[in-house]
Design an enzyme around this catalytic site. Structure first.
Site, PDB file in Angstrom:
ATOM      1  N   GLU A 271       0.828  -1.212   0.000  1.00 29.10           N
ATOM      2  CA  GLU A 271       0.000   0.000   0.000  1.00 29.10           C
ATOM      3  C   GLU A 271       0.865   1.266   0.000  1.00 29.10           C
ATOM      4  O   GLU A 271       1.874   1.340   0.701  1.00 29.10           O
ATOM      5  CB  GLU A 271      -0.904  -0.011   1.240  1.00 29.10           C
ATOM      6  N   LYS A 328      -9.637   2.312  -2.966  1.00 35.28           N
ATOM      7  CA  LYS A 328     -10.093   1.801  -1.671  1.00 35.28           C
ATOM      8  C   LYS A 328     -11.494   2.328  -1.379  1.00 35.28           C
ATOM      9  O   LYS A 328     -11.728   3.532  -1.386  1.00 35.28           O
ATOM     10  CB  LYS A 328      -9.117   2.239  -0.572  1.00 35.28           C
ATOM     11  N   CYS A 381      -5.519  -2.737   2.740  1.00 33.60           N
ATOM     12  CA  CYS A 381      -5.360  -2.649   4.191  1.00 33.60           C
ATOM     13  C   CYS A 381      -6.655  -2.960   4.941  1.00 33.60           C
ATOM     14  O   CYS A 381      -7.061  -4.108   5.071  1.00 33.60           O
ATOM     15  CB  CYS A 381      -4.823  -1.264   4.556  1.00 33.60           C
TER      16      CYS A 381
END
Length: 511
Positions: A271, A328, A381
């Site tokens: 990430e 995301k 994440c």
């Protein structure tokens, strides 16, 4: 139902008893949380903890039950989330003072869900039936915790099953369903103990768990796709990650890892590992593509689009080709956005909103076609902790691809718990997981949740591994949590209706 309890006879209560009534449930919660650290006997550890909690619940009044549940939750979440102080220690001078408040507020806030579970169980079941209602109310509370205010399902108690044969329950009924099963077993044992079955009750619990484990002893998903993936772990500490002097160091380290050894089929960077916004990243992307020697590269990067910023994953195919982008969608509250920001601005907190609410949520399905992996569901994440996020869209992925930066989580419990949750996603879906983490733990996980290969925490390096093959969809992958949700809603509705009816009948009788 005869039972054990901390209650004392009427009259004066010694001070030490009052203190024990507060400390004991907190210690019970801490004992329950320690099951996550028990990698061998986790199922028995969690079962014993639930049994002790059920045996010691004070059944006098709903309020006492709720307080007991809150204290248990305080101990449980306080220990499970002990890593949450780490982000505030990155810049101790500025943010260190917030650390104790962060853990206290987080643990205390999440414990409210458990307070509700205990209080509702007592109110519905009364003094004699509260224990029997705990599997329903505790599971419902954990489901609510995983969804309310965008949800935070970190540390579901059933994660203690991961890595044992009993984790097969996650493939059947999911993490929440497995918690329900564990709670039912605990209630059965407590019921047996209170009926005088002092030998039979523990045997029942042991037989059930051993049976669960034996059922789970199926062959590992050892088949591979024949493709080789390389995971890049630059090991950039958070306090240096965005330092202008250090950014080139970590990037060059990742480039060297990408170009080392024999060429592979696909390369995965973690990430936000590209130290530039996508609009200005062409020179960086060219270096990455050349180092990969023709293999596609998936990497984390920040990008800007029409004034909004996104935490994204990109697929690089060639020096100047970004073939796919996945943004995301499930952002971190208070880390990547401010919940209910529109309420804070009129209160004069607009500056806080501007400082924290830096990202916008993505709207795509999270799927990316990657040569060497197939159809990958990309999870950035935080997204990897949500069981339901694996099932977005109608297309089943071939693999779960997780890129993360666990440098925020410190050097102990946080990264390891995050890895366990990635294993849980693999078991639930019957899909392999490829996980690239900045500071670790990077890992390749097969479709049964077993770690095939990994890089140790706080180690700079790369990991080459064969890509595991997916299994057929699990029962949970096909049905999700909906049957459990319906069951809990029906049970709670029936319980509330029965409790109200009993209350009316009691009032009529007294009249």
């Amino acid at each position: 139902m005869a039972r054990f309890s901390l209650r004392t006879p009427a009259g004066s209560v010694p001070f030490w008893i009052k203190v024990a009534r507060v400390i004991a449930p907190v210690l019970l919660g801490l004992f329950l949380a320690r099951a996550h650290d028990d990698t061998i006997f986790g199922p028995f550890h969690i079962l014993i903890g639930l049994i002790l909690i059920l045996m010691l619940m004070p059944l006098d009044r709903p309020k006492k039950m709720a307080l007991f549940g809150w204290l248990v939750g305080l101990g449980y979440f306080g220990w499970t989330l002990r890593w949450i102080v780490e982000p505030f220690l990155v810049d101790v001078a500025r943010h260190g003072w917030m650390a104790p408040f962060a853990i206290a507020l987080m643990a205390g806030g999440l414990a409210l869900f458990w307070a509700a579970a205990f209080g509702v169980a007592r109110r519905i079941g009364g003094q004699s039936g509260a224990v029997l209602w705990m599997p329903v109310t505790l599971t419902a509370a954990e489901l609510a915790r995983g969804h309310v205010f965008s949800g935070f399902p970190w540390g579901i108690p059933s994660y203690a099953l991961v890595g044992t044969g009993a984790d097969v329950w996650l493939a059947w009924v999911g993490s929440y369903g497995a918690l329900f099963v564990l709670s039912v077993v605990a209630v059965a044992v407590v019921y047996g103990l209170t009926r005088g079955w002092l030998i039979a009750a523990p045997v029942i619990g042991a037989v059930v768990l051993v049976t669960m484990s034996l059922v789970g002893l199926t062959p590992l998903a050892s088949a591979t796709t024949g493709q080789t993936v390389r995971l890049i772990q630059p090991n950039a500490p958070q306090h240096q990650k965005w330092d202008r002097d250090w950014m080139p160091v970590f990037f060059d380290r990742a480039i060297a890892q990408t170009g080392a050894g024999d060429a592979v089929d696909v390369v995965i960077w973690p990430e936000t590992s590209v130290p530039a916004v996508l609009d200005y990243a062409d020179p960086w992307l060219e270096q990455m593509s050349l180092a990969a020697r023709g293999a596609p590269v998936v990497a984390g990067i920040q990008r800007r689009d029409q004034g909004e910023y996104f935490n994204s994953a990109i697929l690089i195919e060639g020096p100047s080709t970004v073939a796919a982008i996945s943004d995301k969608a499930h952002l971190v509250p208070f880390g990547e956005y401010i919940p209910l920001a529109w309420l804070l601005e009129p209160l004069g907190l607009g500056t806080l909103v501007e400082q924290v609410a830096g990202f916008s949520p993505g709207t795509g399905d999270g799927l990316m076609e990657v040569d060497g992996l197939g159809t990958a569901r990309v999870l950035i994440c935080y997204e990897g902790i949500f069981p339901e996020d694996m099932q977005r869209g109608e297309v089943r992925a071939d693999i779960l691809l997780i890129i993360t930066n666990d440098a925020w989580f410190g050097n102990n419990a946080g990264p390891r718990q995050h890895l366990v949750q990635a294993q849980a996603r693999a078991i639930e879906q019957g899909l392999p997981v490829v996980r690239a983490a900045n500071t670790g733990i990077s890992a390749v996980i097969d479709a049964r949740g077993r770690i095939v290969a990994s890089l140790a925490l706080n180690t700079a390096g790369y990991l080459d591994a064969m890509v595991p093959a997916p299994l057929p969809p699990t029962l949970y992958a096909r049905i999700g949590d909906w049957p459990l949700v319906v069951l809990l809603i029906v049970a709670l509705a029936a319980g509330v209706a029965q409790a109200r009816r009993n209350k009316i009948d009691a009032g009529t009788s007294r009249g």
